[in-house]
Scaffold this motif. Structure first.
Motif, short mmCIF file in Angstrom:
data_model
loop_
_atom_site.label_atom_id
_atom_site.label_comp_id
_atom_site.label_asym_id
_atom_site.label_seq_id
_atom_site.Cartn_x
_atom_site.Cartn_y
_atom_site.Cartn_z
N UNK A 56 0.76 -1.24 0.19
CA UNK A 56 0.19 -0.27 0.29
C UNK A 56 0.82 1.20 0.03
N UNK A 57 1.71 0.94 0.39
CA UNK A 57 2.74 2.66 0.55
C UNK A 57 3.37 2.79 -0.52
N UNK A 58 3.32 2.10 -1.42
CA UNK A 58 4.26 2.39 -2.74
C UNK A 58 2.23 3.12 -3.82
N UNK A 59 1.74 2.69 -3.04
CA UNK A 59 0.40 4.10 -4.12
C UNK A 59 0.33 5.46 -4.34
N UNK A 60 1.55 5.80 -2.93
CA UNK A 60 1.18 6.60 -2.80
C UNK A 60 2.56 7.73 -2.46
N UNK A 61 3.59 6.89 -2.49
CA UNK A 61 5.25 7.51 -2.64
C UNK A 61 6.04 6.51 -3.77
N UNK A 62 5.92 7.19 -5.18
CA UNK A 62 6.74 6.41 -6.67
C UNK A 62 7.88 6.64 -6.32
N UNK A 63 8.18 7.65 -6.24
CA UNK A 63 10.04 7.97 -6.69
C UNK A 63 10.70 7.91 -5.75
N UNK A 64 11.78 7.44 -5.44
CA UNK A 64 12.98 6.77 -4.77
C UNK A 64 13.84 6.72 -5.35
N UNK A 65 15.21 7.68 -4.89
CA UNK A 65 16.30 8.51 -5.01
C UNK A 65 17.78 7.93 -3.92
N UNK A 66 18.67 7.98 -4.08
CA UNK A 66 19.59 7.19 -3.35
C UNK A 66 20.43 8.71 -3.24
N UNK A 67 21.72 9.03 -2.16
CA UNK A 67 22.62 9.59 -2.09
C UNK A 67 23.19 9.64 -2.96
N UNK A 68 23.89 10.91 -3.33
CA UNK A 68 24.89 11.17 -4.53
C UNK A 68 26.61 11.41 -3.60
N UNK A 69 27.58 10.49 -4.47
CA UNK A 69 28.29 11.36 -3.80
C UNK A 69 29.12 11.97 -3.93
N UNK A 70 29.99 12.34 -3.05
CA UNK A 70 30.22 14.06 -2.70
C UNK A 70 31.43 14.05 -3.36
N UNK A 71 32.16 15.04 -4.08
CA UNK A 71 32.81 15.48 -4.95
C UNK A 71 34.04 15.37 -4.85
N UNK A 72 34.92 15.13 -5.28
CA UNK A 72 36.50 14.92 -4.78
C UNK A 72 37.11 16.30 -4.20
N UNK A 73 38.17 16.93 -3.26
CA UNK A 73 39.05 17.91 -2.98
C UNK A 73 40.21 17.55 -2.75
N UNK A 74 41.58 19.15 -3.00
CA UNK A 74 42.93 19.32 -3.30
C UNK A 74 43.30 17.96 -1.52
N UNK A 75 44.60 18.25 -1.78
CA UNK A 75 45.57 17.66 -1.20
C UNK A 75 44.61 15.59 -0.99
N UNK A 76 44.01 15.38 -2.18
CA UNK A 76 44.08 13.69 -2.58
C UNK A 76 42.94 13.43 -1.69
N UNK A 78 39.51 12.38 -0.92
CA UNK A 78 38.09 11.80 -1.82
C UNK A 78 37.10 12.09 -1.06
N UNK A 79 36.47 12.06 -1.69
CA UNK A 79 34.82 12.88 -1.20
C UNK A 79 33.75 11.48 -0.81
N UNK A 80 32.87 12.07 0.25
CA UNK A 80 32.53 10.60 0.61
C UNK A 80 31.24 9.63 0.20
N UNK A 81 31.30 8.75 0.37
CA UNK A 81 29.86 7.78 -0.94
C UNK A 81 28.63 8.52 -0.19
N UNK A 82 27.81 8.12 -1.12
CA UNK A 82 26.48 8.36 -0.95
C UNK A 82 25.46 7.26 -0.49
N UNK A 83 25.04 7.39 1.01
CA UNK A 83 24.73 6.67 1.51
C UNK A 83 23.13 5.51 1.07
N UNK A 84 23.37 4.47 1.00
CA UNK A 84 22.81 3.79 0.49
C UNK A 84 21.30 3.85 1.03
N UNK A 85 20.14 3.86 0.05
CA UNK A 85 19.07 3.94 0.22
C UNK A 85 17.93 2.50 -0.07
#
Length: 424
Positions: A56-76, A78-85
């Motif tokens: 029933x829950x999926x009749x009211x919420x249809x779109x699901x999107x996971x978190x994106x990864x963060x961009x890299x930065x200087x000094x080598x 690495x950006x943080x991984x996005x959380x799994x949904x």
């Protein structure tokens, strides 16, 4: 409301972009590139949860999107991984790719997980692109976009025993007698519009899950009435209790009813017709039922099924049925033994990178998964990034393939939204 089918859109997280950075420290002249990689995007995961019993829950919420990864930065850095949904669905949910109609997974155990969309990989920082002739690369890789797709969720109830039979045969009353379930009961067809579950207990402590499957009708295998919705829930049962209205008071012949229901099972799924059955000749408190019992018993004997005379209205004859069900269940395999063979086909969303070339008038069009991925991860407005894009094409034999297909100096080549002149 009971909902056993839903369609949802899922998108995994995009990968973070690689960083363009150069080491700048006192006393360290020309420190070189130190752009870090982008983090990976989060996956979209479906997880079976025994505390859920409807979609029933999926009749009211249809779109699901996971978190994106963060961009890299200087000094080598690495950006943080996005959380799994993690999306929770009822145990017994079959997950189907909407485009290909292939089964992605079959969640039959509590806590079981499947990944329906893989997160995009993070782009590489400019530190990765240093060569002997390119000491200061001023470009980095963009993150790979996450996967997106529509998936269909189908809930097939997991029960040990299924009550089947024509409408108004007495299935709901039998469920209320054998278990603590309290389904809607009335003296007209199609009282039950969705499956009901109950747990039957024996005095020695043994138990089993019993499902009241809404009444089938002739043509159910073709979707007549609510055929598909009803028959879906029979597939996982290990044993069927086939309830026959022995009185024939609804204007139907009980023997014909017996054969018609079994034919609907066979037409829907050959395996269902082979499923063990116990026949319950119901309404035996009525004189008409006494007259029909021998005919019903003869039909059951021909098919090798045991038959019991019961009266749901009087609550008679069910103790023997209870122990016979427990005895048969002890000799039958668990649910996994009855999972559809189709459910073993697993759709793998990850594909090998490839490309193909076709000629259109005076131009050549290059397309394919390799090209799509490269374009998504390239900043075509940056000359250095575009030069690296061309280098990857050359390394993968794209230019050689163009020449083999007749491309000559000055020919137009189209790659995605890019058009350029072919030059050997």
């Amino acid at each position: 409301m009971f909902v056993d089918r839903a369609k949802i859109y899922v998108k995994s997280g995009d990968g973070g972009n690689g960083a363009i950075s150069f080491r700048r420290e006192k006393y360290v002249p020309r420190g070189g590139p130190d752009g870090g990689d982008g983090g990976d995007g989060g996956n979209v995961i479906l997880q079976a949860d025994q505390n859920m019993n409807t979609l029933m829950d999926f009749k009211y919420k249809v779109h699901y999107k996971a978190q994106r990864g963060q961009h890299g930065q200087g000094s080598n850095m690495r950006g943080r991984n996005g959380e799994d949904l993690i999306i929770k669905v009822p145990v017994g949910t079959v997950v189907i790719d909407a485009e290909s109609s292939m089964i992605i997974g079959d969640l039959i155990n509590d806590g079981q997980q499947i990944i329906v969309a893989y997160g995009g990989k993070g782009g590489k920082g400019n530190a990765h692109f240093t060569t002997s002739v390119r000491q200061t690369p001023r470009f980095a890789q963009e993150g790979e976009p996450g996967q997106e797709r529509w998936v269909i969720l189908e809930l097939k109830m997991i029960a040990d025993v299924g009550l089947i039979g024509f409408p108004n045969a007495g299935k709901s009353t039998i469920l209320s007698i054998m278990t603590a379930a309290r389904p809607k009961i009335a003296d007209y067809p199609f009282t039950t519009l969705s499956p009901n579950l109950g747990v039957a207990y024996a005095p020695d402590g043994r138990s089993f899950v019993l499902a009241d499957i809404p009444g089938l009708i002739e043509g159910a295998h073709e979707g007549t009435g609510l055929g598909y919705e009803f028959l879906r829930h029979v597939e996982r049962t290990r044993l069927l209790l086939h309830v026959v209205d022995a009185s024939g008071m609804a204007g139907r012949d009980p023997v014909d009813d017996f054969y018609k229901i079994n034919e609907e099972l066979r037409l829907y799924n050959e395996e269902l017709a082979k499923r063990p059955q116990i026949i319950l000749a119901n309404k035996m408190d009525l004189p008409e039922a006494q007259q029909n019992f021998e005919r019903i018993k003869e039909a059951a004997d021909k098919c090798g099924y045991k038959i019991f005379a019961v009266s749901a209205a009087k609550g008679q004859g069910f103790e023997q049925v209870l122990y016979e069900v427990l005895k048969m269940l002890d000799s039958l395999p668990k649910h996994e033994g009855f999972v559809s063979e189709q459910a073993e086909v697993v759709y793998v969303p990850k594909q090998e990178l490839n490309y193909n070339i076709k000629k259109d008038d005076e131009s050549y069009i290059v397309e394919g998964s390799l090209i799509d991925k490269l374009l998504r991860m390239t900043n075509i407005d940056d000359p250095d990034s575009l030069a690296y894009f061309q280098k990857v094409l050359e390394d993968n034999g794209v230019f050689k393939a163009l020449k083999a297909q007749g491309a000559r100096n000055g020919c137009t080549v189209k790659i995605g939204a890019i058009e350029f002149d072919y030059i050997e």
